[in-house]
Scaffold this active site. Structure first.
Site, PDB file in Angstrom:
ATOM      1  N   SER A   3     156.970  62.133  85.769  1.00 53.91           N
ATOM      2  CA  SER A   3     158.399  61.923  85.626  1.00 53.91           C
ATOM      3  C   SER A   3     158.772  62.454  84.244  1.00 53.91           C
ATOM      4  CB  SER A   3     158.720  60.434  85.752  1.00 53.91           C
ATOM      5  OG  SER A   3     160.109  60.274  85.880  1.00 53.91           O
ATOM      6  N   GLU A   4     159.754  63.350  84.195  1.00 48.29           N
ATOM      7  CA  GLU A   4     159.949  64.124  82.957  1.00 48.29           C
ATOM      8  C   GLU A   4     160.501  63.307  81.790  1.00 48.29           C
ATOM      9  OE1 GLU A   4     161.466  64.795  85.838  1.00 48.29           O
ATOM     10  OE2 GLU A   4     163.585  65.306  85.556  1.00 48.29           O
ATOM     11  N   ASN A   5     160.901  62.061  82.049  1.00 49.35           N
ATOM     12  CA  ASN A   5     161.292  61.217  80.913  1.00 49.35           C
ATOM     13  C   ASN A   5     160.082  60.681  80.154  1.00 49.35           C
ATOM     14  OD1 ASN A   5     160.875  59.688  83.322  1.00 49.35           O
ATOM     15  ND2 ASN A   5     161.724  57.911  82.296  1.00 49.35           N
TER      16      ASN A   5
ATOM     17  N   SER B  48     156.344  66.095  77.548  1.00 50.09           N
ATOM     18  CA  SER B  48     156.610  66.129  78.982  1.00 50.09           C
ATOM     19  C   SER B  48     156.977  67.541  79.438  1.00 50.09           C
ATOM     20  CB  SER B  48     157.745  65.159  79.304  1.00 50.09           C
ATOM     21  OG  SER B  48     157.977  65.134  80.680  1.00 50.09           O
TER      22      SER B  48
END
Lengths: 232, 218
Positions: free
Chosen positions: B46-48, B88
């Site tokens: 998840s890119e967060n 990320s």
């Protein structure tokens, strides 16, 4: 040890001036500096340029500063979930620069690393590339992007000490350690302000050298945007 | 019968392979996580700032500090790691992610994608989509074949501002599964009961229908 502690949010933001450029940590409402946002509203400082991944929601986070019309410009990657934001944007009251999320993160990081610019493929062939220098490396096009230049970085950490060392928790880390390295003056609010020596040096995410002011925040609401649960 | 959103996700899940690191976008792509075959090791990014995303929490596990890029509360798994947003996107740019699934407003026959802005109407922003499409080696788009007005979203050229150029490899809609190559949408599979004529009527871009195209089974 240099003591970076200040009494509270009001003292931490006292020299933030009209038309300053601020970085504000957080992803959505996760890991946002709630106490400093409230203090900026009390202070009434105006004309701010805010670099933050999102713009909060109508009644929380940076959304509160939009309501009071303290923000002149937002630099963000995603600004959905905020009707007041959309209204100010479409009416031209608010300036907005939308940039890819990885570019936003890296522009913060590069400021903290002392590197003025870098190349990324994100946005090649799109309107993000307008008027940007491009360069070809190994047959692929890249855009040159510049490190940010912010007067203040305001971050939220889980734990910190008087030396300014910070530890983040879960996905509340997001942009916070990057921005902490990137402000001319960095302000950190923490849930727990611990004694110097209590944090394990192996586990410090942001070394105190980057942090100018630290204080223990109060009454964290930590609002959840999409509360999703499974039954059982 | 056209596919349900769940079936679109189910079909795309057949692209998964053991050992894949996968980034799923918001909407239909998120549903792909529900169809990871039993026993297959797939790690969701998840890119967060999280690798190894677990399921939604039970009521008593909800933690405001643990969310996904859709801002939904989630859980961790044994082996989960957290990191900052620059790292990320470092994973994404350096092509460590094996499969990316995204939603879209428009896709063109040469693999361009538009999914972040409708000028004058909707300005939400690109989030991480531009970074993902510029770097990912294997991108599948999950979307409806037509917009609410009934107009095809598979186009000769995108009309909306682009998110990325020549980057989409496959598209799954409720009507069919397409591979994009050589400037055309190549129909790989049809939704059960959907006719080639319906596909033709709802594909504005160049379409190639091979002889004996298969029907999907579920």
């Amino acid at each position: 040890m240099i003591n970076k502690t200040v009494a509270n949010a009001d003292e931490a933001v006292k020299d933030i001036f009209d038309n300053a450029t601020l970085m504000l940590g957080g992803f959505g409402l996760c890991g946002i500096p709630e106490n400093c946002i409230a203090a900026l509203i009390r202070k009434g400082v105006r004309g701010l340029t805010c670099i933050s991944n999102n713009a909060g929601v109508d009644d929380f986070g940076i959304g509160l500063m939009l309501k009071t019309k303290q923000v002149k410009k937002m630099i963000s990657s995603y600004v959905g979930e905020n009707a007041e934001f959309e209204r100010q944007l479409l009416s031209g009251e608010l300036e907005v620069e939308l940039i890819p999320q990885g570019t936003l993160a890296t522009r913060c990081m590069m400021a903290g690393y002392g590197i003025p610019a870098f190349y990324t493929p994100a946005g090649v062939g799109t309107e993000v590339a307008n008027q940007k220098e491009t360069r070809n490396f190994k047959g692929k096009e890249y855009l040159m992007e510049h490190a940010f230049d912010a007067d203040f970085a305001i971050v939220k950490a889980w734990k910190g000490d008087a030396a300014g060392n910070l530890v983040f928790r879960g996905t509340a880390r997001n942009f916070n350690p990057l921005m902490a390295m990137a402000g001319k003056i960095t302000i950190a609010e923490v849930e727990e302000l611990v004694e110097v020596g209590e944090l394990d040096p192996n586990e410090i995410h942001t070394p105190g050298i980057y942090v100018n002011r630290i204080f223990k925040g109060e009454n964290y609401e930590k609002r959840i945007e999409q509360r999703t649960i499974r039954k059982g | 019968m056209a596919l349900t959103k769940e079936q679109i996700a189910q079909r795309i899940a057949r692209e998964l392979q053991n050992g894949f690191y996968v980034n799923l976008g918001i909407g239909i792509p998120t549903l792909v996580a529900n169809y990871i075959p039993q026993g297959m090791n797939v790690v969701l990014q998840s890119e967060n700032g999280l690798l190894g995303m677990g399921p939604f929490p039970y009521e008593n596990e909800v933690d405001a500090d643990i969310i996904n890029a859709g801002k939904q509360t989630i859980t961790t798994l044994p082996g989960t790691s957290f990191f900052d947003s620059a790292m990320s996107f470092g994973m994404i740019r350096s092509q460590r992610i094996d499969l990316t699934v995204l939603g879209a407003m428009e896709v063109s026959e040469n693999g361009d994608i538009a999914n972040w802005k409708i000028p004058g109407k909707m300005v939400k922003g690109m989030g991480g989509a531009m970074d993902l499409v510029a770097s990912a080696k294997n991108i599948v788009v999950a979307m409806m074949q037509t917009n609410p007005k009934g107009e095809s979203k598979l186009l000769p050229a995108c009309t909306l501002p682009l998110t990325g150029q020549k980057c989409i490899k496959k598209v799954c809609t409720e009507l069919g599964y397409y591979e994009i190559k050589d400037g055309a949408f190549h129909l790989i599979e049809l939704a059960p009961g959907v006719t080639v004529n319906e596909i033709k009527a709802k594909t504005a871009g160049k379409l190639v229908v091979p002889d004996g195209v298969r029907e999907m089974t579920f």
